[in-house]
Design an enzyme around this catalytic site. Structure first.
Site, PDB file in Angstrom:
ATOM      1  N   TRP A 418       0.838  -1.208   0.000  1.00 44.91           N
ATOM      2  CA  TRP A 418       0.000   0.000   0.000  1.00 44.91           C
ATOM      3  C   TRP A 418       0.870   1.254   0.000  1.00 44.91           C
ATOM      4  O   TRP A 418       0.532   2.255  -0.628  1.00 44.91           O
ATOM      5  CB  TRP A 418      -0.916   0.004   1.221  1.00 44.91           C
ATOM      6  N   HIS A 419       2.007   1.186   0.687  1.00 41.75           N
ATOM      7  CA  HIS A 419       2.862   2.363   0.791  1.00 41.75           C
ATOM      8  C   HIS A 419       3.664   2.630  -0.475  1.00 41.75           C
ATOM      9  O   HIS A 419       4.139   3.752  -0.669  1.00 41.75           O
ATOM     10  CB  HIS A 419       3.805   2.231   1.987  1.00 41.75           C
ATOM     11  N   GLY A 420       3.823   1.639  -1.333  1.00 44.13           N
ATOM     12  CA  GLY A 420       4.566   1.906  -2.555  1.00 44.13           C
ATOM     13  C   GLY A 420       4.767   0.672  -3.408  1.00 44.13           C
ATOM     14  O   GLY A 420       4.835  -0.450  -2.898  1.00 44.13           O
ATOM     15  N   PHE A 563       1.978   8.254  -1.671  1.00 44.57           N
ATOM     16  CA  PHE A 563       1.348   6.967  -1.418  1.00 44.57           C
ATOM     17  C   PHE A 563      -0.109   6.965  -1.850  1.00 44.57           C
ATOM     18  O   PHE A 563      -0.749   5.945  -1.806  1.00 44.57           O
ATOM     19  CB  PHE A 563       1.452   6.600   0.067  1.00 44.57           C
TER      20      PHE A 563
END
Length: 563
Positions: A418-420, A563
């Protein structure tokens, strides 16, 4: 446009508050006067638009609105405000952004006509929600500047609104509509965020030559996708009732304070406030204070201490000493916290000004004794989302220890992705999973019982795990890790003598501020003197210092925007 920009504070926010307060007769005159002074300073003092025509138009608009505010019925005054705001927005879109073409002009005129009709016929709360919806879409438009992204954003709002109606009113095909809604939402997130990443890995693994597309990630898509998905799932579960008013739902999803970087707000948290909320001077005062504290966190701490990480990146990881490497990753850890926590506080403060109580997102995470505790205090709304919509549906801890471990692995891999869209984020999520499972089965009780040991453990583990988060290139990541542990074999490059002392002298005051405000001490003091004159003076000084820094160009974008 971001919260920590002069354009937002001196132009967008004053105009938005003038429009929003049009239905609050006892507040609208003071809001109009104060906001007009602030916007006037920005237009004439900062942007230097000091032609006689600009000054005449500005004064005419202000005096007309003041006259109408005192004499006109509420609904007519709303229309007056919309006409002025539309004229300003039209000037920006058609003159500054060069969109003076038949289709954009037609869409703009139709939208303005709809807003005028709705403003004249709606109730007070419906009008305020309309202002939130419209203002937030404009805020988003100034940020993305691509019509296709704006249309996609509006399409997701409309489609999820419709899907929720079908889920609630269908007897036999609820799951089908839910499946369609989830696939629709996540398809766009996957396409924009992970398509290039997936194509690169397919090419590398299977020796293919698939075309790589340079896809730009729309701002905030990770956040508004999660809110849309949580909404339709909650409707399916019966946890919330489907919203029947499109403007109300649009206000919930697009609400600009939390639109592009959270907090992630579930519909049940704001459903009542969308239909009935109060506005008081005390509420506005508290919201502005919270906003100012967040602004100070971002501009005066995060941006300043982040300069050390930027300096180290410019020098090159091969050319820094071990002590400077540790100093740099501590600086990055503080920068990330105060950047994101600052944004969340600004969002909560603006929400309070509009009558919404947005959820708390941080609870002094750097005071934690274990990584398990840390992730209960860091980005709390994201953790709640994964727990409610991934971990518990998979079975949580109800199906045995082995299944619980598997469910946790899934959650942390999703958290990383989800963050990258990069393998370092996958590795970061996997490392966090291993650490948290180790604490659960082995070290956690000891660390919680012996607090000095817990703090020492977190003093090392927090910056090391953030290093995995900060550096996407594995080669560069390996170099930095070797710098942290000097006795490991590594290439020797020219290193400035006592480089750590030079940079400590330059940044020590920001480290001191970051360390202090990571604790509960400032919050405890603030609660005691919150309503004193001293607090008001200090916050005015913080605001002025932040504005000065932004004026000098120290208005870095928020780190979580990517993000």
């Amino acid at each position: 446009m971001v919260f920590s920009s002069l354009e937002f504070i001196f132009i967008f926010l004053p105009v938005f508050l003038i429009a929003y307060s049009a239905s609050e007769k006892k507040y609208r005159n003071i809001v109009l006067v104060v906001s007009s002074i602030i916007a006037g300073y920005a237009v004439f003092g900062v942007l230097h638009l000091t032609s006689i025509l600009n000054i005449a138009l500005y004064l005419a608009a202000v005096f007309w609105l003041l006259f109408e505010s005192c004499t006109a019925p509420e609904k007519r005054y709303r229309c007056d405000v919309i006409i002025i705001a539309s004229a300003v927005a039209g000037y920006v879109l058609f003159h500054d952004h060069g969109l003076f073409k038949p289709v954009p002009v037609l869409i703009f005129l139709l939208t303005t006509g709809f807003l005028l009709a709705h403003a004249y016929s709606s109730t007070r709360i419906e009008y305020q929600n309309l202002v939130i919806f419209t203002g937030s879409v404009l805020f988003y438009s100034f940020g993305v500047k691509k019509p296709v992204y704006i249309l996609l954003f509006l399409l997701t709002v409309l489609l999820n609104f419709i899907v929720a109606q079908f889920i609630e009113n269908s007897r036999y095909v609820k799951k089908l509509w839910l499946f369609f809604g989830i696939v629709f939402n996540f398809w766009w997130l996957i396409f924009f965020k992970y398509w290039t990443f997936g194509t690169e890995n397919i090419n590398n693994i299977f020796h293919q030559s698939l075309t790589l597309k340079n896809i730009i990630l729309p701002i905030g898509i990770s956040f508004y996708t999660f809110q849309n998905v949580s909404y339709i799932i909650d409707i399916y579960r019966g946890k919330a009732k489907a919203e029947k008013n499109l403007v109300n739902y649009g206000a919930y999803i697009t609400m600009f304070p939390q639109l592009i970087a959270g907090p992630i707000v579930t519909f049940d948290h704001v459903a009542k406030e969308l239909k009935s909320r109060t506005h008081t001077i005390a509420q506005v005062e508290d919201g502005l204070k919270t906003f100012t504290i967040g602004l100070g966190y971002k501009v005066l701490i995060a941006n300043q201490i982040g300069g050390l990480w930027s300096d180290i990146s410019m020098i090159g990881y091969e050319s820094i000493s071990s002590r400077l490497a540790w100093l740099g990753i501590f600086a990055y850890s503080f920068q990330l916290y105060f950047d994101f926590c600052g944004y969340s506080l600004m969002a909560i403060g603006l929400g309070r000004v509009m009558g919404f109580e947005l959820p708390k997102n941080f609870d002094h995470p750097y005071m934690s004794l274990t990584m398990t505790e840390f992730w209960r205090r860091w980005h709390m709304t994201l953790g709640s989302w994964f727990k409610d919509y991934i971990y518990i549906p998979l079975g949580g801890n109800r199906k045995g220890e082995g299944r619980m471990v598997f469910n946790m692995l899934v959650v942390w891999l999703f958290t990383g992705l989800w963050h990258g869209a990069s393998w370092n984020f996958v590795l970061w999520g996997l490392v966090l999973f291993i650490i948290i499972m180790t604490e659960k089965f082995w070290t956690g009780k000891t660390l919680n019982r012996i607090k000095p040991l817990g703090h020492l453990y977190m003093l090392i583990i927090i910056p090391v795990t953030w290093l995995l988060f900060a550096i996407t290139d594995f080669h560069e990541l390996g170099i930095y890790f070797k710098r942290l542990i000097p006795f490991l074999p590594q290439k020797t490059f020219a290193i400035m003598d006592k480089d750590y002392a030079f940079y400590w002298t330059k940044y020590w005051k920001y480290f001191a501020a970051a360390l202090l405000f990571s604790t509960r001490i400032p919050e405890a003091v603030y609660k005691k003197i919150k309503h004193s004159i001293l607090t008001a003076i200090l916050l005015i000084l913080v605001f002025c210092a932040a504005v000065y820094c932004m004026y000098r160009g120290m208005d870095d974008p928020f780190m979580y925007f990517r993000f």
